[in-house]
Design a protein around this motif. Structure first.
Motif, PDB file in Angstrom:
ATOM      1  N   ASP A 127     -97.520-118.642  20.602  1.00 18.80           N
ATOM      2  CA  ASP A 127     -95.531-119.964  20.636  1.00 18.80           C
ATOM      3  C   ASP A 127     -95.449-119.348  19.324  1.00 18.80           C
ATOM      4  O   ASP A 127     -95.525-119.045  18.478  1.00 18.80           O
ATOM      5  CB  ASP A 127     -96.385-120.989  19.675  1.00 18.80           C
ATOM      6  CG  ASP A 127     -95.256-122.423  19.616  1.00 18.80           C
ATOM      7  OD1 ASP A 127     -93.951-121.873  19.479  1.00 18.80           O
ATOM      8  OD2 ASP A 127     -95.441-123.667  19.143  1.00 18.80           O
ATOM      9  N   ARG A 150     -92.376-120.219  18.165  1.00 20.23           N
ATOM     10  CA  ARG A 150     -91.722-120.563  17.538  1.00 20.23           C
ATOM     11  C   ARG A 150     -92.238-121.996  16.336  1.00 20.23           C
ATOM     12  O   ARG A 150     -91.401-121.648  15.140  1.00 20.23           O
ATOM     13  CB  ARG A 150     -90.914-122.400  18.507  1.00 20.23           C
ATOM     14  CG  ARG A 150     -90.181-123.430  17.491  1.00 20.23           C
ATOM     15  CD  ARG A 150     -89.297-124.611  18.739  1.00 20.23           C
ATOM     16  NE  ARG A 150     -88.065-123.786  19.314  1.00 20.23           N
ATOM     17  CZ  ARG A 150     -88.266-123.733  20.415  1.00 20.23           C
ATOM     18  NH1 ARG A 150     -88.581-124.888  20.767  1.00 20.23           N
ATOM     19  NH2 ARG A 150     -87.139-123.765  20.961  1.00 20.23           N
ATOM     20  N   ASN A 151     -93.346-121.885  16.552  1.00 18.88           N
ATOM     21  CA  ASN A 151     -94.053-122.285  15.282  1.00 18.88           C
ATOM     22  C   ASN A 151     -95.635-121.441  15.050  1.00 18.88           C
ATOM     23  O   ASN A 151     -96.082-122.330  14.545  1.00 18.88           O
ATOM     24  CB  ASN A 151     -94.581-124.013  16.090  1.00 18.88           C
ATOM     25  CG  ASN A 151     -94.060-124.581  16.918  1.00 18.88           C
ATOM     26  OD1 ASN A 151     -92.305-125.465  16.278  1.00 18.88           O
ATOM     27  ND2 ASN A 151     -93.807-124.804  18.038  1.00 18.88           N
ATOM     28  N   GLY A 191     -94.977-128.861  24.181  1.00 18.84           N
ATOM     29  CA  GLY A 191     -96.313-129.860  22.746  1.00 18.84           C
ATOM     30  C   GLY A 191     -96.945-130.833  23.944  1.00 18.84           C
ATOM     31  O   GLY A 191     -96.688-131.492  24.401  1.00 18.84           O
ATOM     32  N   PRO A 193     -93.855-130.190  18.706  1.00 15.46           N
ATOM     33  CA  PRO A 193     -93.200-130.274  18.928  1.00 15.46           C
ATOM     34  C   PRO A 193     -92.514-129.082  19.729  1.00 15.46           C
ATOM     35  O   PRO A 193     -93.563-128.831  20.290  1.00 15.46           O
ATOM     36  CB  PRO A 193     -92.577-129.286  17.638  1.00 15.46           C
ATOM     37  CG  PRO A 193     -94.435-128.597  17.371  1.00 15.46           C
ATOM     38  CD  PRO A 193     -94.754-130.710  17.551  1.00 15.46           C
ATOM     39  N   ARG A 198     -93.187-126.233  21.908  1.00 17.03           N
ATOM     40  CA  ARG A 198     -92.835-124.034  22.075  1.00 17.03           C
ATOM     41  C   ARG A 198     -92.505-122.837  22.642  1.00 17.03           C
ATOM     42  O   ARG A 198     -92.144-123.979  23.248  1.00 17.03           O
ATOM     43  CB  ARG A 198     -94.275-124.438  22.729  1.00 17.03           C
ATOM     44  CG  ARG A 198     -95.449-125.464  21.743  1.00 17.03           C
ATOM     45  CD  ARG A 198     -96.743-125.534  22.480  1.00 17.03           C
ATOM     46  NE  ARG A 198     -97.647-126.084  21.815  1.00 17.03           N
ATOM     47  CZ  ARG A 198     -99.144-125.994  22.178  1.00 17.03           C
ATOM     48  NH1 ARG A 198     -99.165-125.448  23.339  1.00 17.03           N
ATOM     49  NH2 ARG A 198     -99.906-127.050  22.106  1.00 17.03           N
TER      50      ARG A 198
END
Length: 181
Positions: A8, A10-11, A52, A58, A60
Motif C-alpha cells: 500500500d 498510500r498508507n 481498506g 482508508p 489503499r
C-alpha cells in the motif's frame, strides 16, 4: 488457500489478501482488484485503488508485492504447510553479465528483484521456529529464457511454457537434488 500480496503506497505497509476455499473462511473482496494490485509493477502498470478492510478504513493504493522483496510464508506454515516450491524464472546461480541498453538493464533489475525474493523468502523459512520440519525446493529453467519480462510475445511464451513442461518432468525425477532447505 490463495494469497495476493501487495504494498500500500498510500498508507504504507503490506497488504495480504486471503481467499479460503473453506466455507466461512476469509475472502477479502474485491478479489480482482487485489490480484491486479499484486501485479501492478511500478512505472509499468498503474497502482490499483482498493477500499481498506472495514467501513472506516482508508482506501489503499496497491502495487506489486515484489517491492518488499520477500513472500509472507509464515501464515502458510501456521496453517500446516511444510513443503514449499520456489519456481524461479531466473536461470541457475552464477555470474551474470552486465546488460547494455535500457531495456536489458530494466530486465536485469527485475530479474535480480525476483531472485532476491526467493533468497529472502527462503531466509524467512530458515529462521522460522519450525524450520526443522520444513522442506523447500527450487526449480530453474534448464535454459536461459532470454525474453523480455513484459514482452508477452506469443512465440516466446509458448517456447517458455513448453520448456517449463519439459523441465517439470525431468525435475520430478531428481527431486532430492532440488532441495534447498
Amino acid at each position: 488457500w490463495f494469497y495476493a500480496v501487495s504494498v500500500d503506497i498510500r498508507n504504507g505497509g503490506t497488504v495480504q489478501a486471503q481467499y479460503s476455499p473453506e466455507p466461512g473462511g476469509p475472502w477479502d473482496s474485491p478479489f480482482l482488484d487485489h490480484i491486479l494490485g499484486s501485479i501492478a509493477v511500478p512505472f509499468v502498470f498503474p497502482p490499483v485503488e482498493v477500499q481498506g478492510s472495514g467501513p472506516d478504513a482508508p482506501r489503499r493504493l496497491l502495487v506489486d508485492g515484489h517491492v518488499t522483496s520477500f513472500a509472507f510464508l509464515a501464515p502458510l506454515v501456521e496453517r500446516g504447510a511444510r513443503d514449499f516450491l520456489f519456481l524461479n524464472v531466473v536461470g541457475g546461480r552464477g555470474p551474470r553479465r552486465t546488460p547494455m541498453g535500457l531495456a536489458r538493464y530494466s530486465n536485469a533489475i527485475i530479474t535480480e528483484a525476483m531472485q532476491s525474493q526467493v533468497v529472502n523468502s527462503l531466509e524467512v523459512l530458515r529462521r522460522h521456529p519450525l524450520a526443522a520440519e520444513l522442506r523447500a525446493f527450487e526449480f530453474h529453467p534448464s535454459e536461459p529464457l532470454n525474453m523480455s519480462v513484459f514482452g508477452f510475445k506469443k512465440a516466446e511464451c509458448r517456447w517458455a511454457f513448453d520448456l517449463g513442461l519439459k523441465d517439470a518432468e525431468s525435475s520430478l525425477k531428481d527431486l532430492p537434488t532440488r532441495r534447498i532447505l
